[in-house]
Structure formats: structure tokens, C-alpha cells
Scaffold this active site. Structure first.
Site, PDB file in Angstrom:
ATOM      1  N   CYS A 131       2.661   1.538  -4.730  1.00 28.60           N
ATOM      2  CA  CYS A 131       2.316  -0.156  -4.421  1.00 28.60           C
ATOM      3  C   CYS A 131       2.051  -0.723  -5.897  1.00 28.60           C
ATOM      4  O   CYS A 131       2.238  -2.019  -5.625  1.00 28.60           O
ATOM      5  CB  CYS A 131       1.120  -0.180  -3.334  1.00 28.60           C
ATOM      6  SG  CYS A 131      -0.295   1.098  -3.853  1.00 28.60           S
ATOM      7  N   TYR A 135       0.885  -1.358   0.036  1.00 23.88           N
ATOM      8  CA  TYR A 135       0.111  -0.034  -0.186  1.00 23.88           C
ATOM      9  C   TYR A 135       0.922   1.089   0.030  1.00 23.88           C
ATOM     10  O   TYR A 135       1.918   1.315   0.299  1.00 23.88           O
ATOM     11  CB  TYR A 135      -1.146   0.150   1.249  1.00 23.88           C
ATOM     12  CG  TYR A 135      -0.418   0.193   2.506  1.00 23.88           C
ATOM     13  CD1 TYR A 135      -0.451   1.477   3.190  1.00 23.88           C
ATOM     14  CD2 TYR A 135       0.017  -0.746   3.319  1.00 23.88           C
ATOM     15  CE1 TYR A 135       0.370   1.800   4.265  1.00 23.88           C
ATOM     16  CE2 TYR A 135       0.544  -0.498   4.654  1.00 23.88           C
ATOM     17  CZ  TYR A 135       0.504   0.818   4.971  1.00 23.88           C
ATOM     18  OH  TYR A 135       1.292   1.033   6.333  1.00 23.88           O
ATOM     19  N   CYS A 136       0.131   2.387  -0.376  1.00 23.66           N
ATOM     20  CA  CYS A 136       0.788   3.706  -0.573  1.00 23.66           C
ATOM     21  C   CYS A 136      -0.118   4.643  -0.383  1.00 23.66           C
ATOM     22  O   CYS A 136      -1.452   4.309  -0.077  1.00 23.66           O
ATOM     23  CB  CYS A 136       1.903   3.882  -1.784  1.00 23.66           C
ATOM     24  SG  CYS A 136       0.644   3.491  -3.333  1.00 23.66           S
ATOM     25  N   THR A 137       0.240   5.862  -0.728  1.00 24.53           N
ATOM     26  CA  THR A 137      -0.919   6.988  -0.726  1.00 24.53           C
ATOM     27  C   THR A 137      -1.904   7.118  -1.494  1.00 24.53           C
ATOM     28  O   THR A 137      -3.038   6.893  -1.189  1.00 24.53           O
ATOM     29  CB  THR A 137      -0.150   8.346  -0.768  1.00 24.53           C
ATOM     30  OG1 THR A 137       0.899   8.494  -0.012  1.00 24.53           O
ATOM     31  CG2 THR A 137      -1.061   9.634  -0.443  1.00 24.53           C
ATOM     32  N   ILE A 172      -4.206   4.562   0.289  1.00 19.09           N
ATOM     33  CA  ILE A 172      -4.552   5.066   1.566  1.00 19.09           C
ATOM     34  C   ILE A 172      -5.723   5.751   1.333  1.00 19.09           C
ATOM     35  O   ILE A 172      -6.866   5.651   2.165  1.00 19.09           O
ATOM     36  CB  ILE A 172      -3.638   5.498   2.214  1.00 19.09           C
ATOM     37  CG1 ILE A 172      -2.517   4.425   2.862  1.00 19.09           C
ATOM     38  CG2 ILE A 172      -4.233   5.979   3.811  1.00 19.09           C
ATOM     39  CD1 ILE A 172      -1.167   5.171   3.034  1.00 19.09           C
TER      40      ILE A 172
END
Length: 258
Positions: free
Chosen positions: A188, A181-183, A210
Site C-alpha cells: 500500500c 491498505y495491504c497486509t 492490516i
């Protein structure tokens, strides 16, 4: 809050970069939008803010180009425009990893949507009974602001450090389901593709990152705020400005993540 903030990306081959840059810059300028658009041979990555009318006008222009017709920007609101100016930049990569063999356009890694991930975390395993390991692909100063508490966090200073970190720790993930996961999804996605290239199985990306998780769920399992690359610094579970100070500047790449 009358300002609409959007972020989006797409991996798609682009061979008209200078002309595309001029066209997008002119359209944003005419609509009084501020923010950053990154263009590279591998695609587009954008962060823009303005009035609802102006944002809708830009997205309509974007969708008029068949290459970008399926882009669905993530949205959040603020009382002020969190960017000081408009920039449309040409880059080698829209997210720097320095592994040119990775071409996300050639096929996405499998993705898990936010409600499914929340359900997996609630029940403690995926739908096949495997343990789920969350992998944070962001930089250390971002994870300091907020993260999934049990996620693997390599404390990297730049996304270019990720390949070495995962290569040294592959055994951790054997027999488990990995969700990177990432922003907003771009890091990701590249990370998941790289892990699959390494021969790792059961690797997923969190679709939309996210920001989409906070949009589509009640935020259960997330702790803290989500760092964003603009004047808001971070957003809370309701995607409103979190009101935290800017972290001290670090060296290395500034990995903007749509």
C-alpha cells in the site's frame, strides 16, 4: 504460544547486497531463526520466526546497522514456527511492481494510523468531511480470506496488475479521500506513491497495514481473517493463527507483504 513471528520492511538504498546477505544469513542461522529475508537495491523486507530471545537478538543486530535503526517489526505469536527453512534472497525489488520510477525512499506517501482510520470509518468521513474510500491492494486469494467489506477490490492476481487497474478507474476517487491498505504496509505504500504520481489527491496509506490495524484497534470494520505468507495461512483479529486451509495455488508473483 512461545514462537514470536516478526515482519518488517524499509525502503532504503542498499549497495552491499551480497555481503549483507551473508551477514544476515549467518546471524539468523546462529539464532536458529527460520523465514525469509528479501534484499534489493530499494531496501529490505523480512519475515522471521523463533524464540523471544532469538528474535530480540536479531532485531538488536538489525538496529546496529544505522540504515535499519528505525525499523519497528510487527509481532504475532504462534505455537510452532510457520516456516520450513531460512532463506535470504537477493531480488530486483522487495515488492514487485515493475515501475522503477517509484522510489519510496525518496519520500513516503502520507500515512493514516490505525486508530484514525477506525475513527474515520466510524464517523463515515475524514476530518475534513470527505468520503473515505478504502482500496485493497492485495491479490484476489488474500481478499477472499478477509477484507474491509466496502473496500475497492480489483481482484488482481499479482501486484504487477495494480497500475493498470488504477489507471482505468481513476474517476472513482475524485473528491474523496483514498486509503490504500495491504497486509503489512509495503504494497500500500508503493500503491499510494504511484497514485500520487498519477496526480491523484488526498491519497494515504494505512500505516502498518492490516496487521497494525488489528494490533492497535479492536478490529471493528474488518471482516474475516488476514492472509499471511507462512504456514499459519491467516491470523484472526487477535493476531493468532486463524486455522483456515491454504488457498489453491495461483499463477503469478507471490507478493510477500511485510
Amino acid at each position: 504460544m512461545s514462537i514470536v513471528n516478526i515482519s518488517a520492511y524499509k525502503f532504503i538504498s542498499l549497495d552491499d547486497l551480497p555481503a549483507l546477505r551473508e551477514r544476515l544469513f549467518a546471524r539468523c542461522e546462529a539464532l536458529a531463526l527460520k523465514g525469509t529475508i528479501l534484499l534489493a537495491p530499494e531496501g529490505i523486507n523480512l519475515f522471521l520466526a523463533g524464540s523471544r530471545t532469538s528474535i530480540d537478538g536479531f532485531v538488536a543486530t538489525l538496529h546496529d546497522d544505522p540504515r535499519f535503526a528505525d525499523i519497528a517489526p510487527k509481532e504475532s505469536l504462534s505455537t510452532e514456527v510457520p516456516f520450513g527453512r531460512l532463506r535470504v534472497r537477493l531480488k530486483r525489488e522487495i515488492i514487485t511492481m515493475r515501475l522503477p520510477t517509484i522510489r519510496p525512499e525518496g519520500g513516503r506517501a502520507p500515512a493514516v494510523d490505525a486508530p484514525t482510520l477506525q475513527r474515520w470509518l466510524d464517523q463515515g468521513h475524514d476530518d475534513d468531511g470527505r468520503e473515505v474510500v478504502l482500496l485493497d491492494t492485495r491479490n484476489d486469494y488474500e481478499t477472499d480470506v478477509g477484507k474491509f467489506p466496502r473496500a475497492v477490490d480489483y481482484r488482481i492476481a499479482s501486484f504487477t496488475d495494480f497500475p493498470a487497474a488504477i489507471a482505468a478507474d481513476r474517476a472513482r476517487y475524485d473528491g474523496k479521500t483514498v486509503v490504500s491498505y495491504c497486509t503489512g504496509g509495503i504494497r500500500c505504500e508503493k500503491a499510494a506513491l504511484h497514485m500520487r504520481d498519477l496526480g491523484m489527491d488526498n491519497v494515504y496509506q494505512l500505516d502498518g497495514g492490516i496487521l497494525k490495524y488489528l494490533e492497535q484497534t479492536d478490529g471493528t470494520h474488518w471482516r474475516g481473517a488476514c492472509f499471511v505468507f507462512d504456514g499459519r495461512v491467516a491470523v484472526d483479529n487477535a493476531l493468532a493463527p486463524a486455522g483456515i486451509p491454504m488457498p489453491a495455488p495461483r499463477s503469478g508473483d507471490k507478493d510477500q507483504d511485510a
